[in-house]
Design a protein around this motif. Structure first.
Motif: not given
Length: 56
Positions: A47-56
């Motif tokens: 969720e934190a990565m999506r918020t920053r525009g990153l993908t897991a």
């Protein structure tokens, strides 16, 4: 091990130093979602990565 395989594998063990409040938050989140603490941590990180525009 090739770089691709290394990047996609899960860690076997990972330790964290948490404040008691953080540990309680993780335990309550895991319990509420009927998942393990490790899965709760991964979901929070995703969720934190999506918020920053990153993908897991």
């Amino acid at each position: 091990m090739t770089r691709q395989k290394y990047e996609n594998r899960m860690c076997e063990a990972f330790s964290l130093r948490l404040l008691p409040e953080q540990r309680i938050f993780l335990e309550e989140t895991a319990y509420a979602n009927k998942i393990g603490i490790g899965e709760a941590i991964r979901e929070i990180l995703d969720e934190a990565m999506r918020t920053r525009g990153l993908t897991a």
